[in-house]
Write a protein that holds these residues in place. Structure first.
Motif, PDB file in Angstrom:
ATOM      1  N   ALA A  92      11.379  12.858   0.036  1.00 12.17           N
ATOM      2  CA  ALA A  92      12.752  12.339   0.123  1.00 12.17           C
ATOM      3  C   ALA A  92      13.184  11.660  -1.172  1.00 12.17           C
ATOM      4  CB  ALA A  92      12.868  11.364   1.288  1.00 12.17           C
ATOM      5  N   GLY A  93      12.325  11.688  -2.190  1.00 13.76           N
ATOM      6  CA  GLY A  93      12.686  11.138  -3.492  1.00 13.76           C
ATOM      7  C   GLY A  93      12.101   9.783  -3.809  1.00 13.76           C
ATOM      8  N   ALA A  94      11.359   9.201  -2.881  1.00 16.24           N
ATOM      9  CA  ALA A  94      10.737   7.902  -3.136  1.00 16.24           C
ATOM     10  C   ALA A  94       9.483   8.070  -3.992  1.00 16.24           C
ATOM     11  CB  ALA A  94      10.373   7.225  -1.820  1.00 16.24           C
ATOM     12  N   LEU A  95       9.065   6.996  -4.622  1.00 18.23           N
ATOM     13  CA  LEU A  95       7.751   6.935  -5.249  1.00 18.23           C
ATOM     14  C   LEU A  95       6.804   6.227  -4.289  1.00 18.23           C
ATOM     15  CD1 LEU A  95       8.537   5.952  -8.959  1.00 18.23           C
ATOM     16  CD2 LEU A  95       8.188   8.244  -7.983  1.00 18.23           C
ATOM     17  N   THR A  96       5.558   6.658  -4.274  1.00 21.08           N
ATOM     18  CA  THR A  96       4.558   6.042  -3.417  1.00 21.08           C
ATOM     19  C   THR A  96       3.295   5.789  -4.219  1.00 21.08           C
ATOM     20  OG1 THR A  96       3.542   8.110  -2.641  1.00 21.08           O
ATOM     21  CG2 THR A  96       5.461   7.300  -1.415  1.00 21.08           C
ATOM     22  N   GLY A  97       2.486   4.841  -3.762  1.00 26.97           N
ATOM     23  CA  GLY A  97       1.229   4.541  -4.440  1.00 26.97           C
ATOM     24  C   GLY A  97       0.627   3.271  -3.902  1.00 26.97           C
ATOM     25  N   GLY A  98      -0.259   2.694  -4.716  1.00 27.51           N
ATOM     26  CA  GLY A  98      -0.919   1.458  -4.334  1.00 27.51           C
ATOM     27  C   GLY A  98      -0.785   0.443  -5.455  1.00 27.51           C
ATOM     28  N   ARG A  99      -1.907  -0.130  -5.846  1.00 32.14           N
ATOM     29  CA  ARG A  99      -1.889  -1.033  -6.996  1.00 32.14           C
ATOM     30  C   ARG A  99      -1.593  -0.223  -8.255  1.00 32.14           C
ATOM     31  NH1 ARG A  99      -6.860  -4.732  -7.555  1.00 32.14           N
ATOM     32  NH2 ARG A  99      -5.380  -5.735  -8.971  1.00 32.14           N
ATOM     33  N   PRO A 100      -1.198  -0.867  -9.360  1.00 27.28           N
ATOM     34  CA  PRO A 100      -0.804  -0.131 -10.559  1.00 27.28           C
ATOM     35  C   PRO A 100      -1.822   0.931 -10.972  1.00 27.28           C
ATOM     36  CG  PRO A 100      -0.278  -2.440 -10.837  1.00 27.28           C
ATOM     37  CD  PRO A 100      -1.036  -2.330  -9.531  1.00 27.28           C
ATOM     38  N   GLY A 101      -1.323   2.152 -11.112  1.00 28.63           N
ATOM     39  CA  GLY A 101      -2.159   3.264 -11.536  1.00 28.63           C
ATOM     40  C   GLY A 101      -3.036   3.859 -10.457  1.00 28.63           C
ATOM     41  N   GLN A 102      -2.889   3.408  -9.206  1.00 33.48           N
ATOM     42  CA  GLN A 102      -3.748   3.873  -8.124  1.00 33.48           C
ATOM     43  C   GLN A 102      -2.918   4.458  -6.985  1.00 33.48           C
ATOM     44  OE1 GLN A 102      -6.511   0.839  -6.860  1.00 33.48           O
ATOM     45  NE2 GLN A 102      -6.893   0.156  -8.951  1.00 33.48           N
ATOM     46  N   SER A 147      12.295   3.425  -3.615  1.00 32.19           N
ATOM     47  CA  SER A 147      13.103   4.256  -4.496  1.00 32.19           C
ATOM     48  C   SER A 147      12.553   4.147  -5.919  1.00 32.19           C
ATOM     49  CB  SER A 147      14.561   3.810  -4.445  1.00 32.19           C
ATOM     50  OG  SER A 147      14.682   2.460  -4.860  1.00 32.19           O
ATOM     51  N   PRO A 148      12.726   5.175  -6.739  1.00 37.29           N
ATOM     52  CA  PRO A 148      12.094   5.181  -8.064  1.00 37.29           C
ATOM     53  C   PRO A 148      12.413   3.962  -8.922  1.00 37.29           C
ATOM     54  CG  PRO A 148      12.906   7.367  -7.543  1.00 37.29           C
ATOM     55  CD  PRO A 148      13.390   6.462  -6.444  1.00 37.29           C
ATOM     56  N   GLU A 149      13.649   3.487  -8.872  1.00 41.12           N
ATOM     57  CA  GLU A 149      14.030   2.352  -9.701  1.00 41.12           C
ATOM     58  C   GLU A 149      13.430   1.043  -9.194  1.00 41.12           C
ATOM     59  OE1 GLU A 149      16.871   5.659  -9.885  1.00 41.12           O
ATOM     60  OE2 GLU A 149      16.069   4.479  -8.218  1.00 41.12           O
ATOM     61  N   LEU A 150      13.131   0.981  -7.918  1.00 42.85           N
ATOM     62  CA  LEU A 150      12.611  -0.242  -7.314  1.00 42.85           C
ATOM     63  C   LEU A 150      11.093  -0.303  -7.328  1.00 42.85           C
ATOM     64  CD1 LEU A 150      13.273  -2.842  -5.701  1.00 42.85           C
ATOM     65  CD2 LEU A 150      13.305  -1.430  -3.630  1.00 42.85           C
ATOM     66  N   PHE A 151      10.447   0.864  -7.395  1.00 40.26           N
ATOM     67  CA  PHE A 151       9.000   0.933  -7.220  1.00 40.26           C
ATOM     68  C   PHE A 151       8.254   0.050  -8.225  1.00 40.26           C
ATOM     69  CE2 PHE A 151       4.789   2.692  -7.895  1.00 40.26           C
ATOM     70  CZ  PHE A 151       4.324   2.895  -6.597  1.00 40.26           C
ATOM     71  N   GLY A 152       8.546   0.203  -9.497  1.00 40.47           N
ATOM     72  CA  GLY A 152       7.835  -0.556 -10.524  1.00 40.47           C
ATOM     73  C   GLY A 152       8.012  -2.055 -10.399  1.00 40.47           C
ATOM     74  N   PRO A 153       9.253  -2.556 -10.294  1.00 38.83           N
ATOM     75  CA  PRO A 153       9.437  -3.995 -10.137  1.00 38.83           C
ATOM     76  C   PRO A 153       8.775  -4.558  -8.884  1.00 38.83           C
ATOM     77  CG  PRO A 153      11.484  -2.968 -10.815  1.00 38.83           C
ATOM     78  CD  PRO A 153      10.527  -1.853 -10.526  1.00 38.83           C
ATOM     79  N   LEU A 154       8.840  -3.815  -7.779  1.00 40.38           N
ATOM     80  CA  LEU A 154       8.221  -4.316  -6.551  1.00 40.38           C
ATOM     81  C   LEU A 154       6.699  -4.290  -6.660  1.00 40.38           C
ATOM     82  CD1 LEU A 154       8.365  -5.369  -3.694  1.00 40.38           C
ATOM     83  CD2 LEU A 154       8.664  -3.011  -2.880  1.00 40.38           C
ATOM     84  N   GLN A 155       6.149  -3.253  -7.256  1.00 38.81           N
ATOM     85  CA  GLN A 155       4.701  -3.183  -7.447  1.00 38.81           C
ATOM     86  C   GLN A 155       4.221  -4.346  -8.309  1.00 38.81           C
ATOM     87  OE1 GLN A 155       3.010  -0.063 -10.014  1.00 38.81           O
ATOM     88  NE2 GLN A 155       1.804   0.589  -8.235  1.00 38.81           N
TER      89      GLN A 155
END
Length: 266
Positions: A226-236, A247-255
Motif C-alpha cells: 500500500a506504499g508504506a515502509l516497514t522494518g524494525g530498528r535502524p537497518g533491520q 508512510s515513507p516520509e514519516l518512517f525515518g523520523p518515527l524510527q
C-alpha cells in the motif's frame, strides 16, 4: 507483474482465511465474555484458536502437500517445495474473548524465503485485506494506499502492549513520552489489523515490540504494497525487538524517535 504461483498462493490463503474466520465467528459461544475472568472461557478461546489453525493447515496441506508451515499454535514443518505458510489463526485473542470486533485470521506465504502473498481477514469488521508481492494491496476490490505525509504532531499512531508485566511497564513509559509528540495513540489489540489500518490510511503509523513472525507476516506485506515502509530498528527488518510501519516520509523520523526513547529495550 504477479507470478502465477503468487496468485495461486493468494487464492488459497483467501479461502483458508475465509473458512477459519467463519469457524471462529460462528463457533464463538454467545456468553463467552460473561465469565471472562475465569479459566473456562480462556480454554474455549484456546480450543477455537487450535481448531482454526488445524482447519487452515489441513486445507492448505491437502492442496499443497509439500509446503512448510509456521503457526502460532504449533504448526511447524520445513516442507520441500520452497513454499512456507506463516499462520496466526486468531490475532487479537483478548478482543475475541470479550466480544470486540478487532480480531483477525492472518495467513502469509513465503516462496524461497521471500514473502509473496498475505491475507488478513477480519470477519466481524466485514473486511478482508490481501496483497501479492508487486501487485498492490487491497481490501476486497478496493485498492489501498497509506496516508499522505503529515507532520509527526498531526499523526495518529497505533501500538500494542505485551502481557509480560515488566515489558508492559516499559512500553507504557515509552508511550507516555511519545504521546505529546503525536496527534494521539491508538491500541487496537490486533497487530495484523493495525498494519492493515496503516495500509488503508486509518493510521499514519504503527509500532510494537515483542511480536512474532506470525503476528506481522501478512500485515507487513499488505502495508508495504500500500506504499508504506516497514522494518524494525535502524537497518533491520521487523522483529521481536521492534516492528514499525509508516508512510515513507514519516518512517525515518518515527524510527529515530523510537530509538531515542528505547522502545525496543527490556
Amino acid at each position: 507483474m504477479t507470478l502465477p504461483l503468487h496468485r495461486e498462493l493468494l487464492d488459497l490463503a483467501l479461502e483458508a482465511a475465509r473458512r477459519a474466520g467463519a469457524l471462529l465467528r460462528d463457533g464463538r459461544p454467545a456468553d463467552l465474555a460473561v465469565a471472562a475472568t475465569k479459566s473456562s472461557p480462556i480454554d474455549v478461546v484456546t480450543e477455537m484458536d487450535i481448531a482454526a489453525e488445524k482447519l487452515i493447515t489441513g486445507y492448505l496441506a491437502e492442496r499443497r502437500p509439500h509446503d512448510g508451515f509456521l503457526g502460532e499454535e504449533g504448526a511447524s514443518s520445513e516442507g520441500t517445495s520452497g513454499v512456507r505458510w506463516i499462520i496466526d489463526p486468531l490475532d487479537g485473542t483478548v478482543n475475541y474473548l470479550y466480544g470486540l470486533p478487532t480480531w483477525a485470521v492472518s495467513i502469509a506465504a513465503e516462496a524461497d524465503g521471500e514473502r509473496v502473498a498475505g491475507v488478513v481477514a477480519a470477519p466481524m469488521r466485514g473486511e478482508t485485506y490481501h496483497a501479492v508481492l508487486g501487485g498492490g494491496a487491497f481490501e476486497g476490490e478496493r485498492r489501498l494506499r497509506c496516508r499522505p505525509p503529515a507532520p509527526l504532531a498531526q499523526c495518529l499512531v497505533g501500538t500494542g502492549f505485551a502481557y509480560v508485566h515488566s515489558v508492559r511497564a516499559h512500553q507504557a513509559q515509552v508511550a507516555e513520552r511519545l504521546i505529546p509528540r503525536f496527534r494521539d495513540i491508538r491500541r487496537g489489540g490486533s497487530a495484523a489489523i493495525d498494519l492493515c489500518d496503516v495500509a488503508a490510511g486509518r493510521l499514519d503509523a504503527y509500532y510494537e515490540r515483542g511480536l512474532n513472525p506470525w503476528d506481522y507476516a501478512a500485515g507487513d506485506l499488505i502495508a508495504r504494497e500500500a506504499g508504506a515502509l516497514t522494518g524494525g530498528r535502524p537497518g533491520q527488518p521487523a522483529s521481536r525487538e521492534l516492528t514499525l510501519a509508516a508512510s515513507p516520509e514519516l518512517f525515518g523520523p518515527l524510527q529515530a524517535l523510537l530509538e531515542e526513547h528505547g522502545a525496543w529495550h527490556d
